[in-house]
Design an enzyme around this catalytic site. Structure first.
Site, short mmCIF file in Angstrom:
data_model
loop_
_atom_site.label_atom_id
_atom_site.label_comp_id
_atom_site.label_asym_id
_atom_site.label_seq_id
_atom_site.Cartn_x
_atom_site.Cartn_y
_atom_site.Cartn_z
N SER A 291 -4.02 39.47 13.65
CA SER A 291 -4.12 39.93 15.03
C SER A 291 -5.17 39.16 15.81
O SER A 291 -5.13 39.13 17.03
CB SER A 291 -4.42 41.43 15.06
OG SER A 291 -5.56 41.68 14.31
N HIS B 103 2.60 35.96 15.66
CA HIS B 103 2.02 37.30 15.79
C HIS B 103 2.99 38.27 16.47
O HIS B 103 3.31 38.13 17.65
CB HIS B 103 0.71 37.19 16.61
CG HIS B 103 -0.02 38.48 16.74
ND1 HIS B 103 -0.73 38.84 17.87
CD2 HIS B 103 -0.14 39.53 15.89
CE1 HIS B 103 -1.26 40.02 17.70
NE2 HIS B 103 -0.91 40.48 16.51
N GLU C 181 3.67 36.11 19.69
CA GLU C 181 2.75 35.03 20.07
C GLU C 181 2.85 33.92 19.02
O GLU C 181 2.73 34.19 17.82
CB GLU C 181 1.30 35.53 20.11
CG GLU C 181 0.99 36.39 21.31
CD GLU C 181 -0.45 36.89 21.29
OE1 GLU C 181 -1.11 36.83 22.34
OE2 GLU C 181 -0.92 37.37 20.24
N ASN D 126 -4.34 40.40 22.24
CA ASN D 126 -5.46 41.19 21.72
C ASN D 126 -6.79 40.84 22.39
O ASN D 126 -7.72 41.65 22.38
CB ASN D 126 -5.56 41.06 20.20
CG ASN D 126 -4.54 41.96 19.52
OD1 ASN D 126 -4.08 42.94 20.10
ND2 ASN D 126 -4.17 41.63 18.30
N1 3HC Z 1 14.59 50.32 15.59
C1 3HC Z 1 15.16 49.82 16.71
N2 3HC Z 1 14.98 50.33 17.93
C2 3HC Z 1 14.21 51.41 18.03
C3 3HC Z 1 13.59 52.00 16.91
C4 3HC Z 1 13.82 51.41 15.65
N3 3HC Z 1 13.26 51.88 14.53
N4 3HC Z 1 12.85 53.05 17.33
C5 3HC Z 1 12.99 53.12 18.65
N5 3HC Z 1 13.80 52.14 19.08
C6 3HC Z 1 14.17 51.83 20.47
C7 3HC Z 1 14.81 53.00 21.18
O1 3HC Z 1 16.20 53.02 20.97
C8 3HC Z 1 14.46 52.71 22.63
O2 3HC Z 1 15.30 51.70 23.13
P1 3HC Z 1 15.86 51.76 24.64
O3 3HC Z 1 14.63 51.64 25.50
O4 3HC Z 1 16.78 50.60 24.73
O5 3HC Z 1 16.51 53.08 24.75
C9 3HC Z 1 13.05 52.10 22.51
O6 3HC Z 1 12.98 51.58 21.20
C10 3HC Z 1 11.95 53.13 22.71
O7 3HC Z 1 12.14 54.17 21.80
P2 3HC Z 1 11.94 55.69 22.21
O8 3HC Z 1 12.32 55.90 23.63
O9 3HC Z 1 12.56 56.55 21.18
O10 3HC Z 1 10.40 55.86 22.21
P3 3HC Z 1 9.48 56.18 21.01
O11 3HC Z 1 8.59 57.22 21.51
O12 3HC Z 1 10.17 56.42 19.75
O13 3HC Z 1 8.70 54.83 20.75
C11 3HC Z 1 7.26 53.08 21.55
C12 3HC Z 1 7.90 54.40 21.73
C13 3HC Z 1 8.28 51.97 21.37
C14 3HC Z 1 6.28 53.03 20.37
C15 3HC Z 1 6.56 52.99 22.92
O14 3HC Z 1 5.76 54.13 23.09
C16 3HC Z 1 5.72 51.79 23.11
O15 3HC Z 1 6.23 50.70 23.41
N6 3HC Z 1 4.38 51.97 22.96
C17 3HC Z 1 3.42 50.90 23.13
C18 3HC Z 1 3.41 50.08 21.89
C19 3HC Z 1 2.47 48.91 22.00
O16 3HC Z 1 1.73 48.72 22.94
N7 3HC Z 1 2.48 48.08 20.94
C20 3HC Z 1 1.62 46.95 20.85
C21 3HC Z 1 0.46 47.31 20.00
S1 3HC Z 1 -0.66 45.94 19.82
C22 3HC Z 1 -0.15 45.15 18.45
O17 3HC Z 1 0.77 45.54 17.76
C23 3HC Z 1 -0.90 43.92 18.06
C24 3HC Z 1 -1.76 44.13 16.86
O18 3HC Z 1 -2.23 42.84 16.45
C25 3HC Z 1 -2.96 45.01 17.11
#
Ligand code: 3HC
Length: 284
Positions: free
Chosen positions: A120, A141, A153, A192
């Site tokens: 990350s 990433h 990334e 990040n």
């Molecule tokens: N497989 C495929 N698609 C899926 C899935 C799965 N397991 N789970 C959910 N989805 C799809 C859904 O079908 C939906 O698609 P659509 O928009 O086309 O309908 C979409 O993903 C969103 O799903 P939900 O509406 O069911 O929402 P959830 O509450 O389940 O999930 C979330 C939400 C995707 C986690 C959303 O809240 C989000 O994007 N949060 C922010 C996440 C974020 O910021 N991540 C980055 C973190 S930083 C990082 O990772 C870097 C590291 O280095 C620190």
């Protein structure tokens, strides 16, 4: 080079998600874990996510079974000899990652193979220098949850060959169907470098009694249209990962915004790691 034979090192939150993305893209995937228990947990993580994809109408049952059929788990790194692309997604510990790259350098026989890290925020050049082929090492990433977030990334070190950067960029876009962006090998890369100081600021706000966690989260969801607030997001990313990323960015930049809040360190010391451990700032 057409990449078909891939591997992922580690099947925690990110490793499992990346392995799932590779398998769903029709690639042969070996997942290397440290023991059978960790392999079983990784497999269960992928099965759960694929089941969710089916439930959400993103995948049919046949595609799910085919994806699972392309995944093989091993504890023996020697089985990665014929891989064309290996993505390291072990825990955020520089020494562990360096030793994995040194091992990969010994076992992966194809001189055209690409060795990537999903770190990350850690310097890609240090992993590259643990191998005899630094020009074939780069950062790839993904974002959590990897099967859902479209961004990847691509992080080139000062020694990454342009041809390696270009072929991985094309692979990420054309084969994985993700959106690649180019980042320099700087602490936190692009996302990040912005996200970690933001998460640390939110935790400091909570620590200072400025507002409740619910209100901090509601503020960013309702006020800025973020899909989730920063406290919940920190729990989802993993508080250990947030801490290690903050430590690594702070160590190199001295940016006070990235200084890990004491509360974050204490929670990690106490095993409260967020969603993955069942309890972080919230309970799961
Ligand atoms: N497989 C495929 N698609 C899926 C899935 C799965 N397991 N789970 C959910 N989805 C799809 C859904 O079908 C939906 O698609 P659509 O928009 O086309 O309908 C979409 O993903 C969103 O799903 P939900 O509406 O069911 O929402 P959830 O509450 O389940 O999930 C979330 C939400 C995707 C986690 C959303 O809240 C989000 O994007 N949060 C922010 C996440 C974020 O910021 N991540 C980055 C973190 S930083 C990082 O990772 C870097 C590291 O280095 C620190």
């Amino acid at each position: 080079m057409s990449i078909q034979r891939t591997a992922v090192i580690g099947s925690g939150l990110m490793g499992a998600g990346i392995a799932e993305v590779l398998a769903k893209s029709g690639l042969d995937v070996i997942v290397r874990e440290i023991n059978d228990e960790a392999s079983a947990a990784g497999r269960a993580r992928i099965e759960k996510s694929l089941a969710r994809a089916v439930e959400k109408g993103k995948l049919d049952a046949q595609a799910r079974d085919e994806a699972m059929g392309r995944l093989r788990f091993t504890t023996d790194i020697g089985e990665l000899a014929d891989r064309q692309l290996v993505i390291e997604a072990a825990s955020e510990n520089e020494d562990i990652k360096k030793s994995i790259f040194a091992e990969l350098d010994k076992v992966v026989t194809d001189p055209d193979a690409i060795l990537a890290s999903n770190t990350s925020s850690m310097p890609i050049i240090r992993f590259a220098q643990s191998t005899s082929r630094p020009e074939r090492v780069l950062g790839v990433h993904f974002f959590n949850p990897a099967p859902v977030q479209p961004l990847v990334e691509i992080v080139s070190s000062v020694l990454t060959a342009d041809s390696v950067r270009d072929s991985v960029t094309e692979f990420v876009a054309e084969v994985l169907g993700k959106n690649p962006i180019q980042a320099q090998d700087r602490p936190g890369f692009i996302v990040n470098a912005l996200l970690i100081p933001y998460l640390c600021s939110a935790i400091r706000m909570l620590e200072a009694g400025f507002a409740t966690k619910e209100d901090i989260d509601a503020g960013m969801v309702g006020g800025c249209a973020h899909p989730m607030g920063p406290i919940k997001l920190a729990d989802m990313v993993g508080l250990d990962t947030c801490l290690y990323a903050a430590e690594s960015i702070y160590r190199e930049t001295g940016d006070p915004a990235a200084k890990p809040p004491v509360l974050l360190s204490r929670m990690v010391d106490g095993g409260l790691l967020g969603v993955k451990s069942g309890r972080g700032f919230y309970e799961y």
